[in-house]
Design a protein around this motif. Structure first.
Motif, mmCIF file in Angstrom:
data_model
loop_
_atom_site.group_PDB
_atom_site.id
_atom_site.type_symbol
_atom_site.label_atom_id
_atom_site.label_comp_id
_atom_site.label_asym_id
_atom_site.label_seq_id
_atom_site.Cartn_x
_atom_site.Cartn_y
_atom_site.Cartn_z
ATOM 1 N N LYS B 79 28.676 -17.095 50.142
ATOM 2 C CA LYS B 79 29.835 -18.089 48.899
ATOM 3 C C LYS B 79 28.717 -18.839 48.516
ATOM 4 O O LYS B 79 29.372 -19.698 46.799
ATOM 5 C CB LYS B 79 30.830 -19.700 50.127
ATOM 6 N N PRO B 83 30.627 -20.743 44.564
ATOM 7 C CA PRO B 83 30.803 -21.895 45.225
ATOM 8 C C PRO B 83 32.292 -22.442 44.695
ATOM 9 O O PRO B 83 32.915 -22.670 45.679
ATOM 10 C CB PRO B 83 29.700 -23.295 45.143
ATOM 11 N N GLN B 84 32.305 -21.926 43.453
ATOM 12 C CA GLN B 84 33.818 -22.700 42.590
ATOM 13 C C GLN B 84 35.145 -21.507 43.093
ATOM 14 O O GLN B 84 36.274 -21.594 42.529
ATOM 15 C CB GLN B 84 33.472 -22.764 42.008
ATOM 16 N N HIS B 86 37.218 -18.543 44.527
ATOM 17 C CA HIS B 86 38.322 -17.760 45.213
ATOM 18 C C HIS B 86 37.571 -16.563 46.606
ATOM 19 O O HIS B 86 37.747 -15.651 45.721
ATOM 20 C CB HIS B 86 39.575 -18.143 45.408
ATOM 21 N N GLN B 165 42.131 -19.787 35.162
ATOM 22 C CA GLN B 165 40.144 -20.404 35.804
ATOM 23 C C GLN B 165 39.876 -19.967 37.621
ATOM 24 O O GLN B 165 37.965 -19.841 37.204
ATOM 25 C CB GLN B 165 40.056 -21.866 35.756
ATOM 26 N N THR B 166 40.197 -19.150 37.957
ATOM 27 C CA THR B 166 39.643 -18.894 39.266
ATOM 28 C C THR B 166 38.911 -17.842 38.762
ATOM 29 O O THR B 166 39.619 -16.861 38.712
ATOM 30 C CB THR B 166 41.052 -19.085 40.705
ATOM 31 N N SER B 419 26.051 -19.654 38.526
ATOM 32 C CA SER B 419 25.338 -19.992 39.497
ATOM 33 C C SER B 419 25.227 -18.672 40.342
ATOM 34 O O SER B 419 24.644 -18.168 40.687
ATOM 35 C CB SER B 419 26.518 -20.767 40.815
#
Lengths: 252, 440
Positions: B79, B83-84, B86, B165-166, B419
């Motif tokens: 992850k 990190p952000q 889903h 935004q996901t 990331s």
């Protein structure tokens, strides 16, 4: 500082340097002039450790170290610098991080502390003024998309940052207009000191109007056939190389 | 192609006989099962498979007898890449409720994620339509294996006018121990009109057991939709991975694909993108990085059937040891696809004498007013650049590493998710570090 004795070098079995002798002391600027194909660039490459050259005889000592047995990076870390005639473009490698890595490798080798990003940036910004280089070139990949003049200035910038003891300038004036030539030469003049030395390889006398040499050597067919002071360069400018070359051949 | 009797083919027949839990209707299942019954696998005589040996797969009869426990620590490390995001986690092909993020809040945002077993009849119809529309030109048996043996699947459905935004992070883990195991994840993505989504698919293994991974993705993008699709393969050196991805881009849609083949015994990635309306745009990027006896095969098929579409491909390979890379990229510009702009570039860096790459860029143009270019290069580290770096005090290994990383970074720097870019550049750097330290 640099002591070359009877250096004989061949490329693909073809002899290029045929017994070259040269002594360079700290604080001196030596100009090496000569016609095309006389071995000027070969000398620069052999001294900096480029592959593809076979040393058949002779020695080259730098600060008492056997130069010819050292890897190129060790020569650099010991304070040697070659300004390339044709600086290489390196896509994807950022100009600033490349130079920071190079400087820190040299500092590490000499037992000095590595510079962090902030100290390095202030150093590089100071030295950029020396060569009047635009700041955006720092963010670009090394030499990629640089004009001919920008590449040569980038060489002098690297030299200013790495602060070598012995700098070899391989035809740094080729392809430069008069303004760029003045800037590049100005950079060299500001860097010269009693502790360092320069070997300036050039085809034309023009650069020597700006970088005044202590000694001028004429290289022809792999040997230094005449040495003198800066007046020799002026004489070459006036008379060309032929009178010397012919004389050397007659003697041989 | 020729009919062959092999362990794998026999194993497939056994699975079909034993299976009763298939969700999709016969319309989807039957054609695939008929193909499987023929048992015809591509051989090296098939042009599309000339460079890629399937021997190891065909000798396998997968049997998943035991598996390692997947720990939260293992998942958390994965992850870190996103990190952000889903996260959806599949372990040996099974959806993991435990490790996946709760999805309720996404549905309010217009993003519905379902497994096939949860679909209502409208959705099921949409899924089946999407699959059936996505005829791959390379009708290899592997997509039929995926479909014919699929017991479930994942449906990602984005409503109209949703700019989510996901980022979805779909993690596939094989955790088999002992014998060769098998997974065949099916995924259907439907992006509604003018909707935008970012999706990261990651394939990884826990442990060193052999795995055959045969995923298939079917992606339908409606008018004006945008999808950024990352596919990352970092599997163990015993994994054979053959994936098929079919993407249909409607008018003014934009599809971006970034593929990173960074680990496996063998990977073959088929990516086919078709424009089904004008003004579409596709960006395809990829890196394949192989060492030892790895085999990495990247195939793209870019189908321009409508005018004013553009496609831009750039793939790079880095190969060391006895590794072998293949790039096979076809750009087809059909008669009506005027004003097409299609670019394709493939560059390869060979770090050892025994590494090899076969590159085959292909361009077929039947329209007359188009701008198309393609090119491929295979080379070693530039000795002039190496010397230049060395002459500045940088050691030979560091210099080689800098140049190799830079070669990859020209692709990876295009990853907009920072990331993820960092994560992949670190993975690439770690592999290259090992390679360069061992070889120079």
């Amino acid at each position: 500082m640099l002591s070359i004795k009877n250096l004989q070098v061949s490329v693909e079995d073809k002899p290029i340097l045929k017994g070259l002798n040269l002594e360079v002391k700290a604080g001196e600027i030596h100009a090496i002039m000569g016609p095309n194909g006389s071995g000027k660039s070969t000398l620069a490459h052999v001294l900096s450790g480029r592959e593809g050259y076979r040393v058949d005889a002779g020695t080259a000592y730098y600060k008492g170290l056997n130069l010819l047995e050292m890897a190129p990076e060790i020569r650099a870390r010991e304070g040697m610098f070659l300004a390339f005639q044709y600086p290489i473009e390196i896509p994807g490698v950022n100009n600033t991080s490349f130079l920071k890595k190079a400087l820190n490798e040299i500092r590490k080798h000499n037992g000095e502390e590595e510079l962090d990003a902030i100290d390095f940036l202030s150093l590089i910004k100071k030295q950029m003024n020396l060569v009047e280089m635009k700041e955006n070139l720092l963010r670009r990949p090394v030499n990629q998309g640089f004009s001919g003049g920008e590449k040569k200035r980038n060489e002098i910038l690297q030299m200013a940052v790495l602060n070598p003891t012995l700098a070899i300038l391989d035809e740094t004036d080729s392809g430069l207009d008069i303004d760029a030539l003045r800037i590049v030469a100005g950079g060299v003049n500001k860097l010269r000191s009693a502790d360092n030395a320069f070997v300036v390889i050039t085809h034309y006398q023009r650069l020597l109007d700006y970088i005044v040499p202590d000694f001028v050597h004429v290289l022809s067919d792999g040997q230094i056939i005449k040495s003198g002071t800066k007046e020799l360069a002026l004489e070459l400018e006036e008379r060309g190389y032929d009178w010397l070359v012919d004389k050397a051949e007659t003697q041989a | 192609m020729a009919q062959q009797t092999n362990n794998f083919s026999n194993w497939i027949s056994q699975q079909i006989e034993a299976d009763t839990t298939f969700t999709l209707s016969d319309a989807v299942r039957s054609p695939s099962r008929s193909r499987l019954a023929e048992g015809i696998f591509p051989t090296r005589k098939d042009e599309e498979w000339r460079y890629t040996p399937l021997g190891q797969i065909l000798e396998s009869s997968p049997d998943m007898d035991s598996r390692s426990a997947v720990t939260p620590e293992f998942i958390n490390k994965l992850k870190d890449a996103m990190p952000q995001a889903h996260t959806l986690v599949f372990i040996n092909g099974q959806y993991s409720e435990n490790f996946s993020d709760n999805q309720t809040h996404l549905e309010n945002a217009g993003l519905r994620i379902s497994r096939f077993s949860q679909l209502n009849s409208t959705q099921l119809q949409m899924v089946e339509e999407t699959i059936l529309n996505a005829a791959l030109t390379d009708d290899n048996i592997f997509q039929h294996i995926t479909l014919g043996l699929a017991q479930n699947g994942l449906f990602i459905e984005l409503a109209q006018n949703v700019d989510t935004q996901t980022t979805l992070h779909i993690i596939h883990i094989s955790s088999a121990q002992g014998d060769t195991s098998f997974t065949n994840p099916v995924q259907v993505v439907r992006c509604g009109e003018n909707s935008h989504l970012k999706m990261v698919e990651q394939f990884t293994s826990l442990g060193q057991a052999a795995v055959i991974t045969v995923p298939a993705s079917y992606i339908q993008m409606d008018k004006g939709a945008g999808l950024v699709h990352y596919k990352i393969g970092i599997e163990n050196n015993e994994t054979n991975h053959v994936s098929n991805t079919s993407v249909r881009v409607a008018e003014s849609g934009t599809y971006q694909s970034h593929q990173y083949l960074l680990g496996s015994k063998l990977t073959r990635s088929n990516l086919e993108v078709s424009f089904t309306g004008p003004d579409g745009h596709a960006v395809l990027r990829g890196i394949y990085l192989g060492d030892e006896n790895q085999h990495l095969d990247m195939r793209t098929y870019m189908d321009h059937a409508h005018p004013h579409c553009s496609s831009d491909q750039h793939f790079r390979g880095i190969l060391n040891g006895h590794a072998r890379g293949v790039f096979n990229g076809m750009v087809l510009v059909r008669k009506d696809a005027q004003k097409t702009d299609a670019q394709q570039t493939n560059k390869n860096l060979l770090l050892s004498r025994d590494a090899r790459v076969d590159t085959k860029p292909q361009l077929e143009i039947f329209a007359d007013d188009v701008k198309c270019a393609h090119g491929a290069t295979i080379g070693e580290l530039d000795p002039d650049a190496l010397f230049y770096l060395q002459s500045r005090g940088i050691g030979k290994k560091d210099a080689a590493l800098m140049l190799t990383r830079a070669f990859a970074a020209e692709i990876s720097q295009e990853i907009e998710l920072i990331s993820l870019q960092d994560y992949l550049q670190d993975k690439i750097a770690a592999s290259l570090n090992e390679i360069v330290n061992a070889s120079i």
